[in-house]
Motif scaffolding. Structure first.
Motif, mmCIF file in Angstrom:
data_model
loop_
_atom_site.group_PDB
_atom_site.id
_atom_site.type_symbol
_atom_site.label_atom_id
_atom_site.label_comp_id
_atom_site.label_asym_id
_atom_site.label_seq_id
_atom_site.Cartn_x
_atom_site.Cartn_y
_atom_site.Cartn_z
ATOM 1 N N SER A 54 -9.559 -28.569 -3.525
ATOM 2 C CA SER A 54 -8.712 -27.576 -2.865
ATOM 3 C C SER A 54 -9.198 -26.185 -3.259
ATOM 4 O O SER A 54 -9.743 -25.978 -4.336
ATOM 5 N N LEU A 114 -0.813 -39.890 -10.844
ATOM 6 C CA LEU A 114 -1.375 -38.659 -10.289
ATOM 7 C C LEU A 114 -2.893 -38.742 -10.144
ATOM 8 O O LEU A 114 -3.485 -37.946 -9.409
ATOM 9 N N GLU A 150 -7.667 -30.967 -9.655
ATOM 10 C CA GLU A 150 -6.888 -31.231 -8.447
ATOM 11 C C GLU A 150 -5.448 -31.611 -8.794
ATOM 12 O O GLU A 150 -4.497 -31.197 -8.136
ATOM 13 N N VAL A 151 -5.298 -32.398 -9.857
ATOM 14 C CA VAL A 151 -3.953 -32.777 -10.294
ATOM 15 C C VAL A 151 -3.189 -31.530 -10.746
ATOM 16 O O VAL A 151 -2.032 -31.319 -10.373
ATOM 17 N N ASN A 158 -1.819 -18.920 -3.811
ATOM 18 C CA ASN A 158 -3.143 -19.173 -3.236
ATOM 19 C C ASN A 158 -4.044 -17.989 -3.571
ATOM 20 O O ASN A 158 -3.794 -16.854 -3.164
ATOM 21 N N GLU A 215 1.159 -26.154 -7.937
ATOM 22 C CA GLU A 215 1.190 -25.505 -6.619
ATOM 23 C C GLU A 215 0.402 -24.200 -6.640
ATOM 24 O O GLU A 215 0.775 -23.205 -6.017
ATOM 25 N N VAL A 257 -3.475 -22.709 -5.959
ATOM 26 C CA VAL A 257 -4.800 -22.994 -5.382
ATOM 27 C C VAL A 257 -5.722 -21.848 -5.783
ATOM 28 O O VAL A 257 -5.426 -20.683 -5.529
ATOM 29 N N SER A 295 -3.719 -28.471 -9.879
ATOM 30 C CA SER A 295 -3.496 -27.613 -8.732
ATOM 31 C C SER A 295 -2.285 -28.085 -7.930
ATOM 32 O O SER A 295 -1.417 -27.288 -7.566
ATOM 33 N N LYS A 296 -2.222 -29.384 -7.673
ATOM 34 C CA LYS A 296 -1.100 -29.921 -6.890
ATOM 35 C C LYS A 296 0.219 -29.777 -7.639
ATOM 36 O O LYS A 296 1.243 -29.410 -7.062
ATOM 37 N N GLN A 297 0.201 -30.103 -8.955
ATOM 38 C CA GLN A 297 1.437 -30.067 -9.734
ATOM 39 C C GLN A 297 1.939 -28.639 -9.918
ATOM 40 O O GLN A 297 3.136 -28.386 -9.902
#
Length: 504
Positions: free
Chosen positions: A483, A409, A456-457, A2, A463, A465, A459-461
């Motif tokens: 995010s 995704l 966003e994809v 993060n 992990e 931020v 970032s999520k994949q």
């Protein structure tokens, strides 16, 4: 990971002689054109990489005024730990700072690289950056966090025959190795099949030129066997006659030889019989004694006796051979020879018929074997073709399943990962489509929304931020809150630069 930006300080960076920016959960940057809004975004990427937000080389020096040093400092939080980074340019020479400590370029760059991947960070920070990359890099980034379908998963989706065949082969080799093996085998069997077809055709044409012999081969062989038996019997008689004649000729030859010896013996007798008795020595011519003369006479008598004994032995031996010859008979085999030739001649038509029959049956067997070889070669060829087609189907299905995973995704974007060629081969590609339009055809606001969804994809994949900076935010009226921290840059005519940190 993060990443949170806390504050940014600019000294003599482009139009900013001295600017301090404090970031909140949402940071709104507003102002008229040419007031330095985009420079804030550029300062952050310059700090990390010495580039602009799209990864191109950036000159940060002042535009309208002079200064000896340009410096950017950013206080950020990485998973709750603060880090102060700085980059300066003094008289054209770069300087680096880690927590206000002057550092070497290598140490600075190593730290940044450990914090986050450059392409990933810039894609998260700038919604337009990802689309500036080469499609292969874009594809790799999206697939980096998406596992490929397992072989079992793909095989299960194939037709049963293809799935079972590839399943067995995959126990021993990889898919690429299987493809290489069967490509080579197909190439080899293609040539072998052409050769096998040619051989079958040639043999069949030769067979078609022969009339099918209708005779019963067994009866022909029995008939010829009887003839050959007669010939063998006559040959045996001839052999016996030849043996008798050899014996007869041998005795006759011996008699003739003895006769020559007897004639020669007869010629020596008068010389021996009429030999004179000398009474003087042949060497010194002195008269011989009576005793010596008698010795000469005795020697002659002895030689005459020996002669008669040898001559009579020759006569006796000749008589014995003549007697033996009377018991022998010279046989004339010309009649037997003619009879053998006559009987053997009767077998010639049978032998020719058997030869033709054997040739015909031999060709039939060769044609049969050639057809069997052609069939087995074709079977092997078709098997390799089937395997190669199955591999194409496997890759197509694998691509389909992987595309489904990736597509799941995204909400509004359509992702194309593969192209299927006319020959069925699957070729890698990467295209992003929004509402049926390619990215390059999207409007400014559509491009920003596409970039936000893409980040966003990622970032999520991953992990990870990170803050996102939306330039030209006035062009996009609504979008889903991304995010991480949100930094927007909006043009407001006639307004000086204003930075407002908002906590939500």
């Amino acid at each position: 990971m993060n990443i949170i930006f806390l504050s940014l300080n600019l000294e003599n960076f482009k139009s900013h002689q001295d600017l301090a920016v404090n970031f909140g959960e949402v940071t709104k940057i507003t102002g008229d054109n040419a007031k330095g809004k985009s420079s804030i975004q550029e300062a952050i990427t310059f700090l990390f990489y010495g580039t602009d937000p799209l990864g191109s080389k950036l000159d940060p020096t002042p535009i309208t005024y002079g200064a000896e040093e340009t410096k950017v400092s950013l206080l950020l939080s990485i998973d709750g730990k603060n880090l102060l980074l700085g980059r300066a340019l003094k008289k054209g020479k770069a300087q680096y700072y880690i927590n206000e400590v002057p550092s070497k370029a290598g140490d600075f760059n190593e730290l940044v690289e450990k914090l986050f991947d450059k392409d990933l960070f810039l894609s998260l920070f700038n919604p337009n950056y990802f689309f500036s990359l080469h499609w292969e890099k874009q594809r790799a980034m999206v697939l980096q966090y998406v596992t490929a379908p397992a072989n079992k998963e793909v095989l299960k989706e194939l037709p049963e025959l293809q799935g079972n065949r590839l399943g067995e082969l995959l126990k021993k080799h990889s898919l690429n190795d299987i493809e290489q093996i069967h490509k080579e085998n197909k190439k080899k069997k293609d040539k072998q099949y052409i050769a096998a077809q040619s051989r079958t055709k040639t043999l069949q044409e030769q067979l078609d030129q022969l009339a099918d012999p209708k005779q019963d081969i067994d009866s022909l062989q029995v008939e010829l066997g009887a003839i050959d038996k007669q010939v063998r019997e006559l040959d045996n008689k001839m052999d016996q006659a030849f043996e008798k004649n050899r014996e007869y000729d041998n005795v006759r030859s011996k008699i003739l030889n003895l006769q020559d010896q007897i004639e020669m013996s007869k010629e020596r007798w008068p010389l021996l019989k009429n030999e004179a008795i000398d009474d003087t020595c042949r060497t010194c011519k002195q008269p011989l004694t009576e005793e010596a003369v008698e010795a000469v006479k005795a020697d002659k008598e002895q030689r005459m006796a020996e002669y008669k004994e040898k001559h009579n032995a020759l006569l006796k031996q000749r008589e014995e051979l003549k007697k033996q010859m009377t018991e022998l008979e010279f046989k004339d085999v010309s009649e037997l020879r003619n009879k053998v030739a006559e009987i053997d001649e009767k077998g010639q038509p049978l032998r020719e018929a058997i030869r033709i029959h054997s040739q015909y049956e031999g060709l039939k067997t060769q044609v049969k074997n050639a057809k069997a070889d052609e069939s087995s070669t074709l079977q092997a060829l078709n098997d390799s073709i089937f395997v190669l087609d199955s591999i194409k189907a496997f890759r197509a299905k694998e691509a389909e399943l992987q595309s489904e995973k990736v597509q799941a995704l995204f909400e509004t974007l359509s992702i194309k990962l593969f192209d299927q060629q006319k020959n069925g081969e699957i070729k890698n590609t990467f295209e992003i489509v929004m509402d049926g339009k390619e990215y390059k055809k999207l409007s400014l606001s559509e491009g920003i929304r596409a970039g936000l969804e893409l980040r966003e994809v990622l970032s999520k994949q991953s992990e990870a931020v990170a803050p996102v900076f939306i330039d030209n935010a006035e062009s996009i009226t609504s979008f889903t809150q991304p995010s991480g921290q949100l930094i927007t840059s909006t043009v407001i005519a006639g307004q000086e630069l204003k930075v407002e940190a908002v906590s939500q």
